[in-house]
Design an enzyme around this catalytic site. Structure first.
Site, PDB file in Angstrom:
ATOM      1  N   ARG A  38       0.813  -1.209   0.000  1.00 24.26           N
ATOM      2  CA  ARG A  38       0.000   0.000   0.000  1.00 24.26           C
ATOM      3  C   ARG A  38       0.851   1.265   0.000  1.00 24.26           C
ATOM      4  O   ARG A  38       0.327   2.365  -0.162  1.00 24.26           O
ATOM      5  CB  ARG A  38      -0.941   0.005   1.202  1.00 24.26           C
ATOM      6  CG  ARG A  38      -0.239  -0.098   2.539  1.00 24.26           C
ATOM      7  CD  ARG A  38      -1.245  -0.211   3.684  1.00 24.26           C
ATOM      8  NE  ARG A  38      -0.617  -0.553   4.930  1.00 24.26           N
ATOM      9  CZ  ARG A  38       0.033   0.305   5.704  1.00 24.26           C
ATOM     10  NH1 ARG A  38       0.134   1.560   5.334  1.00 24.26           N
ATOM     11  NH2 ARG A  38       0.564  -0.089   6.843  1.00 24.26           N
ATOM     12  N   ASP A  90       8.127   7.180  15.822  1.00 22.68           N
ATOM     13  CA  ASP A  90       7.512   7.121  14.492  1.00 22.68           C
ATOM     14  C   ASP A  90       6.889   8.452  14.098  1.00 22.68           C
ATOM     15  O   ASP A  90       6.134   8.530  13.127  1.00 22.68           O
ATOM     16  CB  ASP A  90       6.481   5.997  14.398  1.00 22.68           C
ATOM     17  CG  ASP A  90       6.008   5.721  12.976  1.00 22.68           C
ATOM     18  OD1 ASP A  90       6.855   5.749  12.058  1.00 22.68           O
ATOM     19  OD2 ASP A  90       4.800   5.493  12.775  1.00 22.68           O
TER      20      ASP A  90
END
Length: 290
Positions: free
Chosen positions: A127, A245
């Site tokens: 994706r 992150d």
């Protein structure tokens, strides 16, 4: 690529209760743009709002960290200019992981090294990328500067498919987000057992105990993540890294509070010794050895 610019980071993260040790490293974060200076790739699957180095370093300081490892974001493709700019502006407090065209030259690789890069990333999430050519990835992995490693991002269902490829890589490996296991299976679930098998296959495979917000569907406070990951950190404590992150690519529908992410650290590394390895000794050994 959609023209809609997305925001995936918390506008006002809380101050964590946990205080990282001196010298702590956020070993997995990104920068987006600024797009006016560093345009996004035409192949990008998402187009975020700017989240540049000033924002990253302000968050670093607010959370109590000293250094960053900045991983090239997929929205910038193989143009590492934004990441290199952030490293250059860090006053020596950041290193990076690049994404490269497999045809990159020797001189270009060494220019990345001079700019603070210490590894390259291979992304196998369909994706996010259109093509992940294993043969070309393996060829470039054989030409890396001394001291570099390969970061691999994949989902648990293709671990077996990637084992031969990973076995052939001649430099240390770092696995992003533990290969995205199903943490709801618990510490002894099939995904975690398979991941332990990978770690046991080579002594130079590291992993990032990161992203409870991505891996635990129950949400904050991410109890399933804590239960599943703490034993892994304890058993492989010399090969584990941690990071926020930030700015959390593609998490615009479930934006995590970065302060809460930091408060996960003592839940997966409950002793001061484990915390020092996770946040200081291990990332310094991997990214600042030279």
């Amino acid at each position: 690529m959609s023209d809609q610019r997305i925001v995936s980071w918390h506008a006002n993260p809380s101050k964590p209760r946990y205080r990282p040790p001196a010298g702590a490293v956020d070993a997995h974060c990104h920068v987006f743009g600024p797009a006016a200076q560093f345009p996004f790739s035409a192949k990008a699957k998402y187009q975020p709002e700017d989240a540049g180095p000033d924002m990253l370093f302000a968050l670093r300081d607010a959370l109590g960290f000293d250094r960053n490892v900045i991983v090239q974001a997929s929205c910038h493709g193989t143009d590492n200019a934004a990441t290199l700019d952030a490293i250059a502006r860090s006053n020596g407090r950041a290193r990076g992981v690049a994404v490269v065209d497999p045809m990159i030259s020797h001189d270009e690789l060494h220019a990345l090294h001079a700019g603070g890069m210490r590894g390259i990333r291979f992304n196998f999430l369909k994706r996010l990328v259109d093509d992940a050519p294993k043969d070309k990835f393996l060829e470039v992995a054989q030409r890396l500067p001394a001291g570099w490693h390969v970061v691999i991002y994949f989902e648990a269902d293709i671990l077996d498919e990637l084992r031969g490829f990973m076995d052939a890589i001649p430099v240390p490996l770092v696995i992003d987000h533990m290969g995205r296991p199903d943490v709801t299976q618990g510490p002894d679930g099939a995904d975690m057992r398979a991941f332990r098998g990978l770690l046991d296959s080579r002594p130079d495979i590291w992993f990032k105990a990161t992203c409870p917000d991505r891996l635990d569907p129950a949400g904050d406070p991410w109890n399933a993540f804590a239960d599943a990951v703490a034993p892994l950190v304890a058993d492989y404590q010399d090969r584990v890294l941690w990071g926020t992150d930030w700015p959390h690519p593609n998490m615009q529908d479930a934006i995590p509070d970065d302060g809460h992410l930091v408060d996960m650290i003592p839940r997966i590394a409950p002793t001061a010794e484990l915390q020092h390895k996770l946040l200081v000794a291990n990332p310094m050994r991997l990214y600042w050895a030279d």
